[in-house]
Write a protein that holds these residues in place. Structure first.
Motif, PDB file in Angstrom:
ATOM      1  N   SER A 158      22.501 -13.290   7.201  1.00 31.30           N
ATOM      2  CA  SER A 158      21.070 -13.007   7.408  1.00 31.30           C
ATOM      3  C   SER A 158      20.199 -14.131   6.841  1.00 31.30           C
ATOM      4  N   THR A 159      20.720 -14.823   5.823  1.00 33.67           N
ATOM      5  CA  THR A 159      19.929 -15.902   5.197  1.00 33.67           C
ATOM      6  C   THR A 159      19.558 -16.979   6.221  1.00 33.67           C
ATOM      7  N   VAL A 160      20.442 -17.139   7.229  1.00 36.47           N
ATOM      8  CA  VAL A 160      20.165 -18.141   8.274  1.00 36.47           C
ATOM      9  C   VAL A 160      18.963 -17.685   9.107  1.00 36.47           C
ATOM     10  N   ILE A 161      18.970 -16.418   9.459  1.00 36.60           N
ATOM     11  CA  ILE A 161      17.902 -15.895  10.327  1.00 36.60           C
ATOM     12  C   ILE A 161      16.571 -15.795   9.581  1.00 36.60           C
ATOM     13  N   VAL A 162      16.644 -15.380   8.304  1.00 36.54           N
ATOM     14  CA  VAL A 162      15.407 -15.197   7.509  1.00 36.54           C
ATOM     15  C   VAL A 162      14.640 -16.520   7.374  1.00 36.54           C
ATOM     16  N   THR A 163      15.357 -17.638   7.392  1.00 32.25           N
ATOM     17  CA  THR A 163      14.700 -18.954   7.279  1.00 32.25           C
ATOM     18  C   THR A 163      13.676 -19.153   8.402  1.00 32.25           C
ATOM     19  N   LEU A 164      13.926 -18.504   9.524  1.00 29.20           N
ATOM     20  CA  LEU A 164      13.003 -18.653  10.668  1.00 29.20           C
ATOM     21  C   LEU A 164      11.616 -18.088  10.361  1.00 29.20           C
ATOM     22  N   LEU A 165      11.569 -17.064   9.488  1.00 30.58           N
ATOM     23  CA  LEU A 165      10.303 -16.383   9.208  1.00 30.58           C
ATOM     24  C   LEU A 165       9.257 -17.328   8.579  1.00 30.58           C
ATOM     25  N   PRO A 166       9.566 -17.995   7.439  1.00 27.88           N
ATOM     26  CA  PRO A 166       8.545 -18.920   6.896  1.00 27.88           C
ATOM     27  C   PRO A 166       8.225 -20.086   7.830  1.00 27.88           C
ATOM     28  N   PHE A 224       8.153 -19.991  11.097  1.00 29.82           N
ATOM     29  CA  PHE A 224       7.231 -19.467  12.101  1.00 29.82           C
ATOM     30  C   PHE A 224       5.830 -19.290  11.504  1.00 29.82           C
ATOM     31  N   ILE A 225       5.774 -18.739  10.275  1.00 29.61           N
ATOM     32  CA  ILE A 225       4.448 -18.489   9.665  1.00 29.61           C
ATOM     33  C   ILE A 225       3.732 -19.802   9.337  1.00 29.61           C
ATOM     34  N   ILE A 226       4.470 -20.805   8.867  1.00 28.72           N
ATOM     35  CA  ILE A 226       3.840 -22.105   8.555  1.00 28.72           C
ATOM     36  C   ILE A 226       3.188 -22.675   9.815  1.00 28.72           C
ATOM     37  N   ILE A 227       3.901 -22.570  10.917  1.00 32.92           N
ATOM     38  CA  ILE A 227       3.365 -23.108  12.180  1.00 32.92           C
ATOM     39  C   ILE A 227       2.202 -22.242  12.667  1.00 32.92           C
ATOM     40  N   TYR A 228       2.375 -20.922  12.584  1.00 34.81           N
ATOM     41  CA  TYR A 228       1.358 -19.990  13.068  1.00 34.81           C
ATOM     42  C   TYR A 228       0.058 -20.111  12.273  1.00 34.81           C
ATOM     43  N   ARG A 229       0.176 -20.220  10.921  1.00 32.25           N
ATOM     44  CA  ARG A 229      -1.002 -20.288  10.062  1.00 32.25           C
ATOM     45  C   ARG A 229      -1.507 -21.727   9.890  1.00 32.25           C
ATOM     46  N   LYS A 230      -0.850 -22.665  10.545  1.00 34.70           N
ATOM     47  CA  LYS A 230      -1.202 -24.094  10.460  1.00 34.70           C
ATOM     48  C   LYS A 230      -1.183 -24.583   9.008  1.00 34.70           C
ATOM     49  N   ALA A 231      -0.238 -24.057   8.235  1.00 33.52           N
ATOM     50  CA  ALA A 231      -0.162 -24.431   6.821  1.00 33.52           C
ATOM     51  C   ALA A 231       0.302 -25.875   6.653  1.00 33.52           C
ATOM     52  N   TYR A 232       0.848 -26.445   7.711  1.00 35.26           N
ATOM     53  CA  TYR A 232       1.352 -27.836   7.627  1.00 35.26           C
ATOM     54  C   TYR A 232       0.225 -28.841   7.417  1.00 35.26           C
ATOM     55  N   VAL A 233      -1.028 -28.427   7.525  1.00 37.91           N
ATOM     56  CA  VAL A 233      -2.131 -29.367   7.252  1.00 37.91           C
ATOM     57  C   VAL A 233      -2.120 -29.779   5.772  1.00 37.91           C
ATOM     58  N   ASP A 234      -1.544 -28.912   4.959  1.00 32.86           N
ATOM     59  CA  ASP A 234      -1.394 -29.220   3.531  1.00 32.86           C
ATOM     60  C   ASP A 234      -0.069 -29.970   3.367  1.00 32.86           C
ATOM     61  N   LEU A 273       5.276 -15.049   2.336  1.00 30.71           N
ATOM     62  CA  LEU A 273       4.072 -14.410   1.793  1.00 30.71           C
ATOM     63  C   LEU A 273       3.032 -15.471   1.415  1.00 30.71           C
ATOM     64  N   GLY A 274       3.510 -16.515   0.727  1.00 26.21           N
ATOM     65  CA  GLY A 274       2.616 -17.615   0.325  1.00 26.21           C
ATOM     66  C   GLY A 274       1.979 -18.263   1.530  1.00 26.21           C
ATOM     67  N   THR A 275       2.777 -18.485   2.555  1.00 19.33           N
ATOM     68  CA  THR A 275       2.259 -19.139   3.760  1.00 19.33           C
ATOM     69  C   THR A 275       1.304 -18.214   4.506  1.00 19.33           C
ATOM     70  N   TRP A 276       1.593 -16.907   4.429  1.00 20.88           N
ATOM     71  CA  TRP A 276       0.746 -15.948   5.142  1.00 20.88           C
ATOM     72  C   TRP A 276      -0.671 -15.932   4.559  1.00 20.88           C
ATOM     73  N   VAL A 277      -0.783 -16.060   3.227  1.00 26.84           N
ATOM     74  CA  VAL A 277      -2.127 -16.057   2.612  1.00 26.84           C
ATOM     75  C   VAL A 277      -2.814 -17.420   2.736  1.00 26.84           C
ATOM     76  N   PHE A 278      -2.095 -18.398   3.277  1.00 25.52           N
ATOM     77  CA  PHE A 278      -2.699 -19.720   3.464  1.00 25.52           C
ATOM     78  C   PHE A 278      -3.734 -19.643   4.594  1.00 25.52           C
ATOM     79  N   SER A 279      -4.866 -20.285   4.313  1.00 25.45           N
ATOM     80  CA  SER A 279      -5.883 -20.342   5.356  1.00 25.45           C
ATOM     81  C   SER A 279      -6.265 -21.804   5.586  1.00 25.45           C
TER      82      SER A 279
END
Lengths: 232, 287
Positions: A17-25, A27-37, A219-225
């Motif tokens: 499952s650890t392989v699949i769970v990696t997809l979650l952050p 996806f969220i980094i891309i979705y929340r555009k956290a990569y600008v940081d 969670l950290g990435t989700w609160v990123f704006s």
């Protein structure tokens, strides 16, 4: 082939499952555009590399090929990229200066550790996990996290830590490396064809915290704006 | 085998201890940060209130000083000038045979004393706005504008929001009056304008003042950034800070500038009687 993958996946669901769970952050980094940081950009790079390595390890494991060399590589990549995040977060210039030389030193040390931990390095089935590098990595990462927390408290720049993305990333790192620090020295002896020391249920702890760190990263990435990125 | 089992337990206990430490550190950082922020907030609130109190005291002292000067002018110089005028009148009556030159000197002296009395009266009134205390903001602003218009070619208009504005307490009325004075004087001195409009509005919660001119206008941001803010603008901000009021500067449609003041009205003050603002009353001193 798919049957083999599925069979292997269901054989050890927690570990795989650890392989699949990696997809979650990711996806969220891309979705929340956290990569600008730049910090989260580095995290994204690490997660993508981790995912690739994990998939390769999963593939090797499915076909009963020793994948510990990939694990050893992942230790080096993990420390270099995760400690690199603090380069953008530390305020103390001295700390910023020592992160890169320490990463280089860690790469050299890990390479040496791989070399001494594997007397028969050419033989893939004889590969073993590094003896000291993981412990050193855990020690250094815990140190960086604690120093960052100290800086965070002293600076009083963040009014609410619960909505501060990097706080959750650091919490994940602290929890993960705390779980790793005592188990990692035993891994070299337990993960062998001829097991010298079976750690038993303790390896479950590693998988559990591998999932927990990914959830805390998410969670950290989700609160990123991205809108308020400049304020932080 | 037993050694391995012991080793496993040791690793497990060590890992659990490390995890407990990690959770403790995270919880500590969260709570400590929260507590420090609360303390900082409290401290900054105290500092803010202290600053406000200092400003209030400074402005109060300024008003007291104005009263004292006005009182001294009225009681001492005013009385002496009245006596001088009386003496001159008596001298005028006593000196029956005098030539044309002496007559001229006498008339000139009398006229100078008359003029000085008028000047002292004007200065006294300017120092302490008695109309404000007696008749309220609307009348005081009307009087101020009327006096300004007498000596100037520019047109000044005043529109009170309602026919009769309720009294809102000495502190607020005085602040609004002084701010209005400062804004109108600034417009005359710096804006190079030909028309000034003053609007005063009030409801149960706020008192609003708007002073607009058709002059050259100014950019408040640039003035603040370049530290060109004069004592006048700082004085306005200080008075507003004490009353939790706000000021907003903007460019008028006709090319000049508009200043909008908004001061919240304390309902307790509004319901109570305004404290009398007697121009010539000395502060009671307890010895």
């Amino acid at each position: 082939m798919l049957d083999k993958y599925l069979l292997f996946f269901t054989h050890d669901i927690l570990a795989n499952s650890t392989v699949i769970v990696t997809l979650l952050p990711i996806f969220i980094i891309i979705y929340r555009k956290a990569y600008v940081d730049p910090t989260f950009r580095l995290l994204l790079i690490y997660l993508i590399i981790k995912l690739v390595l994990d998939v390769m390890m999963f593939h090797f494991a499915t076909f009963r090929i020793n994948n510990l060399m990939l694990y050893n590589i992942s230790v080096v990549v993990r420390y270099t990229l995760l400690s690199g995040m603090f380069l953008y977060k530390f305020e103390n210039p001295l700390l910023k200066k020592i992160i890169i030389p320490l990463s280089i030193a860690f790469i050299i040390f890990s390479s040496w550790d791989i070399w001494i931990s594997n007397p028969n390095i050419a033989h893939i089935n004889e590969h073993r996990i590094v003896k000291y590098a993981t412990t050193l990595e855990a020690l250094l990462m815990i140190l960086w996290t604690l120093i960052y927390f100290y800086e965070l408290i002293r600076s009083l720049k963040i009014p609410s830590l619960l909505t501060f993305p990097f706080f959750w990333v650091c919490s994940g790192l602290l929890v993960y490396y705390s779980s790793l620090i005592f188990i990692s020295p035993a891994l070299n002896y337990s993960m062998r064809w001829e097991t010298m020391f079976a750690i038993g249920y303790l390896d479950r702890v590693l998988y559990m915290f591998d999932i927990i760190i990914m959830l805390l990263f998410s969670l950290g990435t989700w609160v990123f704006s991205a809108r308020f990125y400049a304020r932080h | 085998m037993q050694d391995i089992e012991q080793m496993r337990w040791a690793i497990l206990i060590g890992t659990l201890a490390m995890l407990m430490m990690a959770f403790f550190v995270i919880a500590f950082v969260l709570f400590y940060q929260k507590r420090r922020f609360a303390e900082e907030k409290k401290l900054s609130e105290i500092e803010k209130n202290h600053g406000r109190l200092l400003l209030d005291t400074a402005l109060h002292s300024e008003e007291n000083e104005r009263r004292r000067i006005a009182q001294d002018l009225h009681d001492d110089i005013g009385t002496m000038l009245s006596l001088t005028k009386l003496s001159l009148n008596q001298l005028n009556k006593a000196m029956t045979d005098r030539d044309e030159k002496e007559e001229l000197f006498m008339k000139k002296a009398q006229s100078l004393v008359e003029e000085t009395i008028l000047h002292v009266r004007r200065i006294t009134r300017e120092l302490v706005p008695t109309t404000l205390e007696r008749f309220g903001l609307t009348e005081a602003i009307y009087e101020f504008i009327h006096k300004l218009a007498e000596g100037n070619t520019l047109s000044i208009s005043f529109q009170p929001g309602t026919e009769e504005l309720p009294r809102v307490g000495q502190k607020i009325e005085l602040a609004v009056y002084r701010i209005m004075q400062e804004l109108v004087n600034n417009a005359i001195k710096h804006a190079n304008c030909t028309k000034i409009d003053v609007i005063l509005e009030m409801n149960n919660q706020f008192i609003g003042l708007q002073v607009a001119d058709n002059g050259i206008g100014f950019d408040p941001v640039t003035i603040k950034e370049q530290h060109l803010t004069g004592l006048g603008l700082l004085g306005i901000e200080s008075r507003l800070a004490i009353l939790h009021g706000t000021v907003q500067y903007s460019k008028s449609g006709n090319g000049g500038s508009t200043a909008k003041i908004l001061i919240p009205i304390d309902t307790e003050i509004l319901s109570g009687k305004p404290e009398p603002l007697h121009p010539f009353r000395r502060e009671r001193v307890n010895i």
